[in-house]
Design a protein around this motif. Structure first.
Motif, PDB file in Angstrom:
ATOM      1  N   ASP A  48       0.834  -1.209   0.000  1.00 48.07           N
ATOM      2  CA  ASP A  48       0.000   0.000   0.000  1.00 48.07           C
ATOM      3  C   ASP A  48       0.863   1.252   0.000  1.00 48.07           C
ATOM      4  OD1 ASP A  48      -2.275  -1.561   0.018  1.00 48.07           O
ATOM      5  OD2 ASP A  48      -2.585  -1.399   2.178  1.00 48.07           O
ATOM      6  N   MET A  49       1.951   1.211   0.756  1.00 47.64           N
ATOM      7  CA  MET A  49       2.875   2.348   0.782  1.00 47.64           C
ATOM      8  C   MET A  49       3.463   2.558  -0.607  1.00 47.64           C
ATOM      9  SD  MET A  49       4.197   4.745   2.700  1.00 47.64           S
ATOM     10  CE  MET A  49       3.974   4.204   4.391  1.00 47.64           C
ATOM     11  N   ARG A  50       3.800   1.473  -1.263  1.00 46.64           N
ATOM     12  CA  ARG A  50       4.375   1.546  -2.613  1.00 46.64           C
ATOM     13  C   ARG A  50       3.406   2.207  -3.581  1.00 46.64           C
ATOM     14  NH1 ARG A  50       5.925   2.438  -6.885  1.00 46.64           N
ATOM     15  NH2 ARG A  50       6.904   1.093  -8.387  1.00 46.64           N
ATOM     16  N   GLU A  51       2.112   1.908  -3.442  1.00 48.73           N
ATOM     17  CA  GLU A  51       1.102   2.505  -4.321  1.00 48.73           C
ATOM     18  C   GLU A  51       0.922   3.994  -4.063  1.00 48.73           C
ATOM     19  OE1 GLU A  51      -2.510   0.257  -4.014  1.00 48.73           O
ATOM     20  OE2 GLU A  51      -1.531  -1.603  -4.636  1.00 48.73           O
ATOM     21  N   CYS A  52       1.199   4.438  -2.834  1.00 53.72           N
ATOM     22  CA  CYS A  52       1.023   5.847  -2.463  1.00 53.72           C
ATOM     23  C   CYS A  52       2.156   6.748  -2.936  1.00 53.72           C
ATOM     24  CB  CYS A  52       0.929   5.985  -0.945  1.00 53.72           C
ATOM     25  SG  CYS A  52      -0.499   5.213  -0.205  1.00 53.72           S
ATOM     26  N   LEU A  53       3.315   6.164  -3.167  1.00 49.56           N
ATOM     27  CA  LEU A  53       4.503   6.963  -3.473  1.00 49.56           C
ATOM     28  C   LEU A  53       4.991   6.713  -4.901  1.00 49.56           C
ATOM     29  CD1 LEU A  53       6.422   6.249  -0.155  1.00 49.56           C
ATOM     30  CD2 LEU A  53       5.090   8.284  -0.703  1.00 49.56           C
ATOM     31  N   PRO A  54       5.362   7.766  -5.603  1.00 48.76           N
ATOM     32  CA  PRO A  54       5.839   7.618  -6.985  1.00 48.76           C
ATOM     33  C   PRO A  54       7.328   7.265  -7.054  1.00 48.76           C
ATOM     34  CG  PRO A  54       5.756   9.923  -6.426  1.00 48.76           C
ATOM     35  CD  PRO A  54       5.238   9.171  -5.222  1.00 48.76           C
ATOM     36  N   ILE A  55       7.699   6.145  -6.413  1.00 52.52           N
ATOM     37  CA  ILE A  55       9.099   5.721  -6.409  1.00 52.52           C
ATOM     38  C   ILE A  55       9.165   4.219  -6.707  1.00 52.52           C
ATOM     39  CG2 ILE A  55       9.920   7.527  -4.855  1.00 52.52           C
ATOM     40  CD1 ILE A  55       9.720   5.554  -2.549  1.00 52.52           C
ATOM     41  N   SER A  56      10.333   3.766  -7.072  1.00 52.81           N
ATOM     42  CA  SER A  56      10.508   2.343  -7.371  1.00 52.81           C
ATOM     43  C   SER A  56      10.490   1.528  -6.075  1.00 52.81           C
ATOM     44  CB  SER A  56      11.826   2.121  -8.102  1.00 52.81           C
ATOM     45  OG  SER A  56      12.906   2.330  -7.212  1.00 52.81           O
ATOM     46  N   ALA A  57      10.267   0.243  -6.226  1.00 50.38           N
ATOM     47  CA  ALA A  57      10.272  -0.657  -5.076  1.00 50.38           C
ATOM     48  C   ALA A  57      11.645  -0.652  -4.394  1.00 50.38           C
ATOM     49  CB  ALA A  57       9.890  -2.064  -5.505  1.00 50.38           C
ATOM     50  N   ALA A  58      12.704  -0.584  -5.187  1.00 53.44           N
ATOM     51  CA  ALA A  58      14.057  -0.570  -4.625  1.00 53.44           C
ATOM     52  C   ALA A  58      14.304   0.693  -3.800  1.00 53.44           C
ATOM     53  CB  ALA A  58      15.089  -0.679  -5.740  1.00 53.44           C
ATOM     54  N   THR A  59      13.820   1.824  -4.286  1.00 53.65           N
ATOM     55  CA  THR A  59      13.994   3.088  -3.553  1.00 53.65           C
ATOM     56  C   THR A  59      13.186   3.061  -2.265  1.00 53.65           C
ATOM     57  OG1 THR A  59      14.404   4.282  -5.603  1.00 53.65           O
ATOM     58  CG2 THR A  59      13.747   5.599  -3.708  1.00 53.65           C
ATOM     59  N   LEU A  60      11.957   2.549  -2.339  1.00 57.47           N
ATOM     60  CA  LEU A  60      11.144   2.429  -1.126  1.00 57.47           C
ATOM     61  C   LEU A  60      11.846   1.527  -0.120  1.00 57.47           C
ATOM     62  CD1 LEU A  60       8.598   2.907   0.539  1.00 57.47           C
ATOM     63  CD2 LEU A  60       7.536   0.992  -0.689  1.00 57.47           C
ATOM     64  N   SER A  61      12.384   0.422  -0.580  1.00 57.56           N
ATOM     65  CA  SER A  61      13.095  -0.503   0.294  1.00 57.56           C
ATOM     66  C   SER A  61      14.266   0.189   0.992  1.00 57.56           C
ATOM     67  CB  SER A  61      13.594  -1.699  -0.514  1.00 57.56           C
ATOM     68  OG  SER A  61      14.313  -2.584   0.296  1.00 57.56           O
ATOM     69  N   HIS A  62      15.002   1.007   0.261  1.00 56.63           N
ATOM     70  CA  HIS A  62      16.120   1.758   0.839  1.00 56.63           C
ATOM     71  C   HIS A  62      15.631   2.697   1.939  1.00 56.63           C
ATOM     72  CE1 HIS A  62      19.631   4.285   1.301  1.00 56.63           C
ATOM     73  NE2 HIS A  62      18.873   5.322   1.028  1.00 56.63           N
ATOM     74  N   HIS A  63      14.577   3.459   1.659  1.00 55.88           N
ATOM     75  CA  HIS A  63      14.047   4.398   2.651  1.00 55.88           C
ATOM     76  C   HIS A  63      13.539   3.665   3.888  1.00 55.88           C
ATOM     77  CE1 HIS A  63      14.641   7.927   0.266  1.00 55.88           C
ATOM     78  NE2 HIS A  63      13.761   7.583  -0.658  1.00 55.88           N
ATOM     79  N   LEU A  64      12.865   2.551   3.683  1.00 55.19           N
ATOM     80  CA  LEU A  64      12.348   1.781   4.814  1.00 55.19           C
ATOM     81  C   LEU A  64      13.487   1.230   5.667  1.00 55.19           C
ATOM     82  CD1 LEU A  64       9.369  -0.128   3.178  1.00 55.19           C
ATOM     83  CD2 LEU A  64       9.295   1.937   4.610  1.00 55.19           C
ATOM     84  N   LYS A  65      14.568   0.789   5.022  1.00 56.85           N
ATOM     85  CA  LYS A  65      15.721   0.279   5.760  1.00 56.85           C
ATOM     86  C   LYS A  65      16.341   1.383   6.612  1.00 56.85           C
ATOM     87  CE  LYS A  65      18.736  -2.765   6.929  1.00 56.85           C
ATOM     88  NZ  LYS A  65      18.353  -3.696   7.977  1.00 56.85           N
TER      89      LYS A  65
END
Length: 101
Positions: A48-65
C-alpha cells in the motif's frame, strides 16, 4: 536502549541514536513515509505504501531500511509481504529529547 516497566516501555535514546533519527528524517521522502504511518493506528502494508509513493520498489526498500535502522519503524515480514508500523515509543522519546534541548 529500551527499559520496560509493567505499565509501558520507556525508551531512552543515546546521542548517536538521536543523530541517526535526525539523518533519517532529513530526507523528505522518509518524512513523508513517517507521516503516512503516523496517520494509521495499526500497521500499513508495504504494498500500500508503494502505491502511495511515486518511487521504485528498490527506492522504497532503501528508505524503509533507513527508517528501520533509525528505530522509527518496525517491519514485520511474512513471506514476500511486509507490514510497517511506526514505533511510537521511539518517536515519543525522540520528541522528548528535542524538548529538553
Amino acid at each position: 536502549m529500551v527499559t520496560k516497566t509493567e505499565e509501558q516501555p520507556v525508551v531512552s535514546l543515546s546521542a548517536g541514536q538521536r543523530m541517526t533519527i535526525l539523518k533519517a528524517l532529513g530526507d523528505p521522502r522518509r518524512m513523508e513515509i513517517v507521516e503516512r504511518l503516523s496517520s494509521c493506528e495499526g500497521c500499513f502494508a508495504c504494498s500500500d505504501m508503494r502505491e502511495c509513493l511515486p518511487i521504485s520498489a528498490a527506492t522504497l526498500s532503501h528508505h524503509l531500511k533507513e527508517l528501520e535502522t533509525a528505530g522509527l519503524i518496525q517491519i514485520e515480514r511474512e513471506g514476500k509481504f511486509a507490514r510497517l508500523t511506526l514505533r511510537r515509543d521511539v518517536w515519543q522519546a525522540f520528541l522528548a529529547d528535542l524538548q529538553r534541548l
